[in-house]
Scaffold this motif. Structure first.
Motif, PDB file in Angstrom:
ATOM      1  N   GLY A 116     -31.781  37.175  49.637  1.00  0.00           N
ATOM      2  CA  GLY A 116     -31.944  36.851  48.224  1.00  0.00           C
ATOM      3  C   GLY A 116     -31.777  35.373  47.979  1.00  0.00           C
ATOM      4  N   VAL A 117     -31.918  34.988  46.727  1.00  0.00           N
ATOM      5  CA  VAL A 117     -31.735  33.607  46.309  1.00  0.00           C
ATOM      6  C   VAL A 117     -30.907  33.614  45.027  1.00  0.00           C
ATOM      7  N   ILE A 118     -30.059  32.609  44.878  1.00  0.00           N
ATOM      8  CA  ILE A 118     -29.242  32.453  43.674  1.00  0.00           C
ATOM      9  C   ILE A 118     -29.592  31.108  43.051  1.00  0.00           C
ATOM     10  N   THR A 119     -29.940  31.110  41.772  1.00  0.00           N
ATOM     11  CA  THR A 119     -30.263  29.861  41.083  1.00  0.00           C
ATOM     12  C   THR A 119     -29.640  29.858  39.690  1.00  0.00           C
ATOM     13  N   ALA A 120     -29.607  28.685  39.105  1.00  0.00           N
ATOM     14  CA  ALA A 120     -29.325  28.556  37.675  1.00  0.00           C
ATOM     15  C   ALA A 120     -30.668  28.584  36.957  1.00  0.00           C
ATOM     16  N   ALA A 121     -30.692  28.200  35.695  1.00  0.00           N
ATOM     17  CA  ALA A 121     -31.928  28.200  34.906  1.00  0.00           C
ATOM     18  C   ALA A 121     -31.936  26.976  34.000  1.00  0.00           C
ATOM     19  N   ALA A 122     -33.115  26.675  33.464  1.00  0.00           N
ATOM     20  CA  ALA A 122     -33.253  25.572  32.510  1.00  0.00           C
ATOM     21  C   ALA A 122     -33.217  26.089  31.079  1.00  0.00           C
ATOM     22  N   LEU A 133     -37.338  28.058  35.048  1.00  0.00           N
ATOM     23  CA  LEU A 133     -36.716  27.124  35.995  1.00  0.00           C
ATOM     24  C   LEU A 133     -37.532  25.835  35.999  1.00  0.00           C
ATOM     25  N   ASP A 134     -36.851  24.692  36.165  1.00  0.00           N
ATOM     26  CA  ASP A 134     -37.588  23.425  36.138  1.00  0.00           C
ATOM     27  C   ASP A 134     -37.384  22.561  37.375  1.00  0.00           C
ATOM     28  N   GLY A 135     -36.858  23.162  38.435  1.00  0.00           N
ATOM     29  CA  GLY A 135     -36.707  22.420  39.678  1.00  0.00           C
ATOM     30  C   GLY A 135     -35.518  21.487  39.721  1.00  0.00           C
ATOM     31  N   SER A 136     -34.582  21.598  38.765  1.00  0.00           N
ATOM     32  CA  SER A 136     -33.373  20.777  38.786  1.00  0.00           C
ATOM     33  C   SER A 136     -32.531  21.137  40.017  1.00  0.00           C
ATOM     34  N   PRO A 137     -31.538  20.304  40.368  1.00  0.00           N
ATOM     35  CA  PRO A 137     -30.772  20.558  41.597  1.00  0.00           C
ATOM     36  C   PRO A 137     -30.116  21.933  41.675  1.00  0.00           C
ATOM     37  N   ASP A 138     -29.746  22.528  40.532  1.00  0.00           N
ATOM     38  CA  ASP A 138     -29.133  23.849  40.587  1.00  0.00           C
ATOM     39  C   ASP A 138     -30.168  24.979  40.554  1.00  0.00           C
ATOM     40  N   GLN A 139     -31.454  24.597  40.562  1.00  0.00           N
ATOM     41  CA  GLN A 139     -32.540  25.590  40.569  1.00  0.00           C
ATOM     42  C   GLN A 139     -33.441  25.468  41.788  1.00  0.00           C
ATOM     43  N   GLY A 140     -33.578  24.274  42.284  1.00  0.00           N
ATOM     44  CA  GLY A 140     -34.275  24.070  43.543  1.00  0.00           C
ATOM     45  C   GLY A 140     -35.788  24.131  43.459  1.00  0.00           C
ATOM     46  N   ARG A 141     -36.382  24.119  44.637  1.00  0.00           N
ATOM     47  CA  ARG A 141     -37.837  24.156  44.742  1.00  0.00           C
ATOM     48  C   ARG A 141     -38.393  25.489  44.241  1.00  0.00           C
ATOM     49  N   ASP A 149     -36.856  38.524  48.373  1.00  0.00           N
ATOM     50  CA  ASP A 149     -37.171  39.770  47.665  1.00  0.00           C
ATOM     51  C   ASP A 149     -36.239  40.011  46.480  1.00  0.00           C
ATOM     52  N   LEU A 150     -35.153  39.252  46.394  1.00  0.00           N
ATOM     53  CA  LEU A 150     -34.173  39.432  45.310  1.00  0.00           C
ATOM     54  C   LEU A 150     -33.787  38.067  44.757  1.00  0.00           C
ATOM     55  N   HIS A 151     -33.773  37.963  43.450  1.00  0.00           N
ATOM     56  CA  HIS A 151     -33.433  36.709  42.775  1.00  0.00           C
ATOM     57  C   HIS A 151     -32.290  36.970  41.805  1.00  0.00           C
ATOM     58  N   ILE A 152     -31.210  36.217  41.951  1.00  0.00           N
ATOM     59  CA  ILE A 152     -30.096  36.247  41.006  1.00  0.00           C
ATOM     60  C   ILE A 152     -30.117  34.934  40.243  1.00  0.00           C
ATOM     61  N   CYS A 153     -30.245  35.017  38.929  1.00  0.00           N
ATOM     62  CA  CYS A 153     -30.387  33.819  38.097  1.00  0.00           C
ATOM     63  C   CYS A 153     -29.265  33.787  37.062  1.00  0.00           C
ATOM     64  N   VAL A 154     -28.553  32.688  36.999  1.00  0.00           N
ATOM     65  CA  VAL A 154     -27.434  32.529  36.067  1.00  0.00           C
ATOM     66  C   VAL A 154     -27.911  31.745  34.846  1.00  0.00           C
ATOM     67  N   VAL A 155     -27.730  32.323  33.678  1.00  0.00           N
ATOM     68  CA  VAL A 155     -28.175  31.712  32.423  1.00  0.00           C
ATOM     69  C   VAL A 155     -26.999  31.590  31.472  1.00  0.00           C
ATOM     70  N   ARG A 156     -26.829  30.429  30.874  1.00  0.00           N
ATOM     71  CA  ARG A 156     -25.786  30.229  29.871  1.00  0.00           C
ATOM     72  C   ARG A 156     -26.339  30.522  28.478  1.00  0.00           C
ATOM     73  N   THR A 202     -36.837  42.327  42.888  1.00  0.00           N
ATOM     74  CA  THR A 202     -35.676  42.628  42.064  1.00  0.00           C
ATOM     75  C   THR A 202     -35.149  41.350  41.428  1.00  0.00           C
ATOM     76  N   LEU A 203     -34.882  41.393  40.112  1.00  0.00           N
ATOM     77  CA  LEU A 203     -34.336  40.248  39.382  1.00  0.00           C
ATOM     78  C   LEU A 203     -33.041  40.639  38.703  1.00  0.00           C
ATOM     79  N   HIS A 204     -31.990  39.883  38.973  1.00  0.00           N
ATOM     80  CA  HIS A 204     -30.712  40.041  38.288  1.00  0.00           C
ATOM     81  C   HIS A 204     -30.456  38.776  37.478  1.00  0.00           C
ATOM     82  N   VAL A 205     -30.179  38.947  36.195  1.00  0.00           N
ATOM     83  CA  VAL A 205     -29.840  37.819  35.322  1.00  0.00           C
ATOM     84  C   VAL A 205     -28.380  37.943  34.940  1.00  0.00           C
ATOM     85  N   ILE A 206     -27.598  36.944  35.292  1.00  0.00           N
ATOM     86  CA  ILE A 206     -26.192  36.888  34.893  1.00  0.00           C
ATOM     87  C   ILE A 206     -26.108  36.010  33.648  1.00  0.00           C
ATOM     88  N   LEU A 207     -25.792  36.617  32.529  1.00  0.00           N
ATOM     89  CA  LEU A 207     -25.776  35.910  31.242  1.00  0.00           C
ATOM     90  C   LEU A 207     -24.356  35.557  30.860  1.00  0.00           C
TER      91      LEU A 207
END
Length: 209
Positions: A116-122, A133-141, A149-156, A202-207
């Protein structure tokens, strides 16, 4: 004059108004129409609407406080899972139960093989249930959020806006924007839905509040 020369001549004429082969304006052509820009640009932010939209798109939403991010991720990923993370992702988000590979030039084979991959969001958009996502350092390429196959995205909560026009005011057009509305999904002419073809299954959003 062959086809190539004809095309190049037309391009030069289009770019240079003084070019002799530039076509004269057609006086019978209709005048340009001004596009109205009076669409809605504001509105209340509704976190419940965002959750409803994400859930409707078959994403998994976890509403937790920031200190609980690592435990939440530990509950999503099996012990020993290998995850790819952008170089600017906060280390405090990573549970001790997973192995994190920081993307410092990882090849696509290693990224695709990760669990999986873990990223933040814009930005996140409540009206459409979209995370950007905008490619910032906490979001990456962009490739990081497409191959695993699995993405965990943290959103404030502060990153959530009501609608697309509001989101655009927060995004820089020159950034590599990735718009995510649920897990990757497509369907054929029979409307048979298939997930995971063009991105994570699979997408998990941590809000966060």
């Amino acid at each position: 004059m062959n086809a190539r020369e004809t095309i190049l001549a037309r391009l030069r004429a289009a770019l240079d108004p003084t070019a002799p082969d530039r076509a004269a304006p057609n006086p019978a052509a209709p005048a340009p129409v001004e596009v109205p820009r009076d669409y809605r640009r504001d509105g209340p932010v509704d976190l419940d609407l965002l959750v409803d939209r994400l859930t409707d798109y078959r994403a998994h939403v976890h509403q937790v406080a920031e200190p609980a991010i690592a435990d939440t991720i530990a509950g999503i990923l099996p012990v020993g899972a290998i995850v790819v993370v952008p170089p600017g992702l906060p280390l405090a988000w990573l549970p001790a139960t997973v192995t994190a590979l920081a993307d410092e030039g990882l090849d696509t084979t290693a990224i695709a093989a990760a669990d999986g991959v873990i990223t933040a969001a814009a930005v996140a958009i409540a009206d459409t249930g979209t995370v950007v996502l905008d490619g910032s350092p906490d979001q990456g390429r962009r490739v990081l959020s497409l191959l695993p196959d699995l993405h965990i995205c943290v959103v404030r909560a502060a990153q959530v806006v009501a609608n697309v026009p509001q989101a655009l005011t927060r995004l820089a057009p020159h950034r590599p924007l990735t718009w995510i509305s649920g897990p990757s999904a497509t369907s054929d002419i029979e409307l048979n839905r298939v997930e995971g073809v063009h991105g994570p299954r699979t997408l998990h959003v941590i809000l966060l509040p």
